[in-house]
Design a protein around this motif. Structure first.
Motif, short mmCIF file in Angstrom:
data_model
loop_
_atom_site.label_atom_id
_atom_site.label_comp_id
_atom_site.label_asym_id
_atom_site.label_seq_id
_atom_site.Cartn_x
_atom_site.Cartn_y
_atom_site.Cartn_z
N PRO A 112 0.80 -1.24 0.00
CA PRO A 112 0.00 0.00 0.00
C PRO A 112 0.83 1.28 0.00
CG PRO A 112 -0.81 -1.56 1.64
CD PRO A 112 0.51 -2.06 1.19
N LEU A 113 2.15 1.16 0.22
CA LEU A 113 2.99 2.36 0.33
C LEU A 113 3.70 2.72 -0.97
CD1 LEU A 113 4.70 1.70 3.79
CD2 LEU A 113 2.65 3.06 3.33
N TRP A 114 3.83 1.75 -1.89
CA TRP A 114 4.69 1.98 -3.05
C TRP A 114 4.19 3.11 -3.94
CZ3 TRP A 114 8.83 0.36 -1.41
CH2 TRP A 114 9.05 -0.92 -0.92
N GLN A 115 2.89 3.21 -4.14
CA GLN A 115 2.38 4.29 -4.99
C GLN A 115 2.60 5.65 -4.34
OE1 GLN A 115 1.66 4.69 -7.93
NE2 GLN A 115 0.73 6.73 -7.89
N LYS A 116 2.47 5.71 -3.02
CA LYS A 116 2.72 6.96 -2.30
C LYS A 116 4.17 7.39 -2.49
CE LYS A 116 2.24 9.08 2.27
NZ LYS A 116 1.82 8.83 3.70
N PHE A 117 5.09 6.41 -2.42
CA PHE A 117 6.51 6.71 -2.63
C PHE A 117 6.75 7.17 -4.07
CE2 PHE A 117 10.77 5.38 -3.96
CZ PHE A 117 11.56 6.06 -3.03
N SER A 118 6.17 6.46 -5.04
CA SER A 118 6.36 6.82 -6.44
C SER A 118 5.79 8.20 -6.77
CB SER A 118 5.70 5.76 -7.35
OG SER A 118 6.36 4.53 -7.24
N LYS A 119 4.70 8.54 -6.14
CA LYS A 119 4.11 9.87 -6.35
C LYS A 119 5.02 10.96 -5.80
CE LYS A 119 -0.24 12.38 -5.74
NZ LYS A 119 -1.62 12.32 -5.19
N LYS A 120 5.69 10.65 -4.68
CA LYS A 120 6.60 11.62 -4.07
C LYS A 120 7.89 11.74 -4.86
CE LYS A 120 8.56 12.86 0.44
NZ LYS A 120 8.66 12.46 1.87
N TYR A 121 8.36 10.62 -5.43
CA TYR A 121 9.63 10.60 -6.17
C TYR A 121 9.38 10.00 -7.56
CZ TYR A 121 11.48 11.27 -1.46
OH TYR A 121 11.74 11.75 -0.20
N PRO A 122 8.80 10.73 -8.46
CA PRO A 122 8.38 10.16 -9.76
C PRO A 122 9.53 9.74 -10.65
CG PRO A 122 8.08 12.56 -9.71
CD PRO A 122 8.41 12.15 -8.31
N GLN A 123 10.75 10.20 -10.39
CA GLN A 123 11.88 9.82 -11.24
C GLN A 123 12.59 8.56 -10.77
OE1 GLN A 123 13.63 13.99 -11.19
NE2 GLN A 123 13.88 13.50 -13.36
N ILE A 124 12.13 7.99 -9.65
CA ILE A 124 12.69 6.72 -9.16
C ILE A 124 11.85 5.57 -9.71
CG2 ILE A 124 13.16 5.29 -7.14
CD1 ILE A 124 13.69 7.79 -5.54
N ILE A 125 12.52 4.60 -10.32
CA ILE A 125 11.85 3.41 -10.86
C ILE A 125 12.05 2.27 -9.86
CG2 ILE A 125 11.77 1.74 -12.75
CD1 ILE A 125 13.01 3.96 -14.52
#
Length: 300
Positions: A112-125
């Motif tokens: 449940p946390l991965w999308q929140k992280f990706s939204k915060k850091y969109p350039q990290i894959i």
């Protein structure tokens, strides 16, 4: 003694334990062997406890030394990373971040946390692998792994993310049929469902009145996945020791019953592990800080 000297003593001690050698630690710290010995002696004198047993041939870390090692290492890592993060604050984190996480914890609490992280850091894959196997980060190319339990001395750097309480439990139907264990030895007469990746998995420790009661158990079922163990005990298959992040809600809902509740069962820490703080990619640091902020005070 000022704080900088205390920090230096801790650094010397942690380096000696990591290297398992006074000579190697001296080279790593650019100090003489005599200076390293003086710092260790000064630390033991200040703490009034023996941290290392030393002979001309070998060195053994005492129980007190092991406890102090992990506490000191956590302080050193947190201090150094806080300093490094200031210099990296204005940089833009990017690139592929390979992460290895345990299956049950990864599905239940990290997914449940991965999308929140990706939204915060969109350039990290994110490249996420779920596995209960203890991977070799360096050989297998992972930037970071999540590990649960007591850690052995390691060249890896660890950051505590959260704590999980271990629960020994069974279904109400199982207890009704086979009876409630009264003391740890009673478990030998019960069906045991055992998670096969815990260190010393067949030795279960219980604590009461400052005494440890150890019981060695053989299992009816061994399994390398906590969710599978959970399903077996929910169906009345036996007694299992599982973390509260897997079965805590089942106990609260009455679907499982805690056993031996007059004894304390150990807590396990949940760690982020990574190879080195030197030249640590900003993307890795961002994930560590993110997970700490999300998990540090979580209640399972």
């Amino acid at each position: 003694m000022n704080k900088s000297n205390k920090f230096l003593e801790m650094t010397v001690f942690v380096t000696v334990v990591d290297c398992n050698s006074f000579i190697e630690a001296a080279g790593k710290l650019n100090l003489s062997k005599q200076a390293v010995s003086r710092y260790i002696q000064a630390l033991e004198d200040r703490l009034q406890v023996r941290l290392l047993q030393r002979t001309t041939r070998n060195m053994v870390v005492t129980n007190e030394g092991q406890t102090f090692y992990w506490q000191a290492k956590a302080i050193i890592n947190a201090t150094l990373e806080a300093e490094e993060s200031l210099s990296l604050k204005q940089a833009s984190p990017q690139g592929i971040l390979r992460v290895n996480v345990p299956v049950s914890f990864g599905v239940l609490h990290l997914a449940p946390l991965w999308q929140k992280f990706s939204k915060k850091y969109p350039q990290i894959i994110l490249d996420i692998t779920l596995s209960d196997r203890f991977v070799n980060l360096l050989e297998e190319g992972y930037d970071l792994a999540i590990r649960i339990g007591n850690l052995d001395n390691s060249s890896l750097i660890s950051r505590k993310l959260a704590t999980t309480k271990m629960i020994v439990a069974a279904s109400p139907d199982y207890i009704a049929h086979y009876g409630m264990p009264i003391n740890p030895d009673d478990l030998k007469q019960h069906k045991i469902i055992m998670y096969s990746h815990w260190a010393k998995k067949e030795q279960w420790n219980f604590y009461q009145n400052n005494r440890c009661y150890s019981v060695n158990l053989s299992a009816n079922v061994y399994c390398n996945n906590g969710d599978t163990c959970r399903q077996i005990i929910l169906q009345g298959g036996g007694i299992s020791k599982q973390p509260d992040f897997i079965i805590g809600q089942d106990v609260k809902a009455g679907q499982l019953v805690s056993v031996l509740t007059n004894y304390y069962v150990e807590d396990y820490n949940i760690y982020a592990m990574y190879p080195s703080r030197k030249l640590l990619p900003l993307r890795t640091r961002c994930l560590i800080d993110f997970l700490i902020s999300e998990l540090e005070h979580v209640q399972w």
